[in-house]
Design a protein around this motif. Structure first.
Motif, PDB file in Angstrom:
ATOM      1  N   GLU A  67       0.828  -1.202   0.000  1.00 42.58           N
ATOM      2  CA  GLU A  67       0.000   0.000   0.000  1.00 42.58           C
ATOM      3  C   GLU A  67       0.864   1.254   0.000  1.00 42.58           C
ATOM      4  O   GLU A  67       0.542   2.239  -0.670  1.00 42.58           O
ATOM      5  CB  GLU A  67      -0.942  -0.002   1.195  1.00 42.58           C
ATOM      6  N   LEU A  68       1.972   1.225   0.742  1.00 42.38           N
ATOM      7  CA  LEU A  68       2.907   2.348   0.744  1.00 42.38           C
ATOM      8  C   LEU A  68       3.530   2.525  -0.646  1.00 42.38           C
ATOM      9  O   LEU A  68       3.563   3.636  -1.178  1.00 42.38           O
ATOM     10  CB  LEU A  68       4.009   2.131   1.789  1.00 42.38           C
ATOM     11  N   ALA A  69       3.998   1.426  -1.227  1.00 41.97           N
ATOM     12  CA  ALA A  69       4.627   1.489  -2.553  1.00 41.97           C
ATOM     13  C   ALA A  69       3.631   1.997  -3.594  1.00 41.97           C
ATOM     14  O   ALA A  69       3.988   2.830  -4.447  1.00 41.97           O
ATOM     15  CB  ALA A  69       5.167   0.115  -2.940  1.00 41.97           C
ATOM     16  N   ASP A  70       2.403   1.535  -3.516  1.00 39.89           N
ATOM     17  CA  ASP A  70       1.378   1.969  -4.465  1.00 39.89           C
ATOM     18  C   ASP A  70       1.056   3.454  -4.286  1.00 39.89           C
ATOM     19  O   ASP A  70       0.900   4.191  -5.274  1.00 39.89           O
ATOM     20  CB  ASP A  70       0.119   1.118  -4.310  1.00 39.89           C
ATOM     21  N   ALA A  71       0.952   3.903  -3.053  1.00 38.44           N
ATOM     22  CA  ALA A  71       0.669   5.317  -2.780  1.00 38.44           C
ATOM     23  C   ALA A  71       1.808   6.197  -3.297  1.00 38.44           C
ATOM     24  O   ALA A  71       1.576   7.289  -3.822  1.00 38.44           O
ATOM     25  CB  ALA A  71       0.462   5.544  -1.288  1.00 38.44           C
ATOM     26  N   TRP A  72       3.037   5.715  -3.177  1.00 35.80           N
ATOM     27  CA  TRP A  72       4.200   6.464  -3.658  1.00 35.80           C
ATOM     28  C   TRP A  72       4.202   6.534  -5.193  1.00 35.80           C
ATOM     29  O   TRP A  72       4.374   7.603  -5.767  1.00 35.80           O
ATOM     30  CB  TRP A  72       5.473   5.795  -3.145  1.00 35.80           C
ATOM     31  N   ARG A  73       4.002   5.356  -5.822  1.00 34.71           N
ATOM     32  CA  ARG A  73       4.024   5.280  -7.292  1.00 34.71           C
ATOM     33  C   ARG A  73       2.893   6.079  -7.936  1.00 34.71           C
ATOM     34  O   ARG A  73       3.091   6.774  -8.926  1.00 34.71           O
ATOM     35  CB  ARG A  73       3.924   3.830  -7.761  1.00 34.71           C
ATOM     36  N   SER A  74       1.702   5.980  -7.371  1.00 33.61           N
ATOM     37  CA  SER A  74       0.535   6.615  -7.992  1.00 33.61           C
ATOM     38  C   SER A  74       0.340   8.055  -7.534  1.00 33.61           C
ATOM     39  O   SER A  74      -0.595   8.715  -7.976  1.00 33.61           O
ATOM     40  CB  SER A  74      -0.723   5.808  -7.684  1.00 33.61           C
ATOM     41  N   ASN A  75       1.211   8.512  -6.632  1.00 31.22           N
ATOM     42  CA  ASN A  75       1.107   9.868  -6.104  1.00 31.22           C
ATOM     43  C   ASN A  75      -0.287  10.101  -5.509  1.00 31.22           C
ATOM     44  O   ASN A  75      -0.941  11.108  -5.778  1.00 31.22           O
ATOM     45  CB  ASN A  75       1.414  10.890  -7.195  1.00 31.22           C
TER      46      ASN A  75
END
Length: 186
Positions: free
Chosen positions: A129-137
């Motif tokens: 979820e952290l990685a996705d939030a970072w990637r998708s801004n």
């Protein structure tokens, strides 16, 4: 001559007698959480005053406060673990410890192993979820009015879980050596 440590008639939670290796980091994180609570309280008071007396609410305070709660909890978890103040049943531990120090040690170490496993699992669950939030801004709020990125909040949950897992894991040797020594942490 070998003697078992006496269980105190009164006192707080069980705490390892050895200083915890992560105590300094845990205190810094807890202090950051405490400052965050204070700042959040000030924002809420300012919002209430602005809303009720000036007819000018502060946009986004409720959303920011809602996101902040979990982050603050995860900032303060390691300090609770390091100081032996995580929720537990001292009554049961005292009862078991008065009958068998070995059984008490197994319970204490088992609790720390389960705590480590829980926070390691939480780290692995929250990481995508952290990685996705970072990637998708990813942001929360109302676009054009008030937005805040979600990744810092998610990063605090992941980071807090890692430190909490480490705190549980690193206290195992001390728990084994000092099982049954109830009282206030040093």
């Amino acid at each position: 001559m070998h003697h078992e440590p006496e269980l105190a008639a009164e006192g707080g939670s069980a705490a390892p007698a050895d200083p915890h290796p992560l105590q300094g980091i845990a205190r810094v994180l807890a202090a950051a959480g405490t400052v965050w609570i204070f700042l959040m309280m000030m924002m809420v008071v300012a919002d209430v005053v602005g809303r009720n007396f000036l007819d000018t609410p502060i946009t986004g305070v409720a959303e920011f406060a809602a996101r902040s709660v979990a982050s603050i909890v995860f900032l303060q978890l390691a300090a609770a673990i390091c100081s032996g103040r995580m929720t537990r049943s001292d009554f049961l531990l005292r009862l078991v410890g008065s009958r068998s120090l070995t059984a008490l040690r197994v319970l204490e170490v088992g609790n720390a192993v389960l705590g480590t496993a829980l926070f390691v699992a939480l780290t692995f669950i929250a990481w995508p979820e952290l990685a996705d939030a970072w990637r998708s801004n990813e942001f929360f709020g109302v676009q054009g009015v008030y937005t805040v990125p979600t990744w810092p909040f998610r990063a605090l949950i992941v980071g807090g879980s890692v430190v909490a897992a480490g705190a549980y894991l690193l206290q195992i040797p001390s728990l084994w050596r000092h099982a049954g020594e109830f009282g206030e942490p040093a």
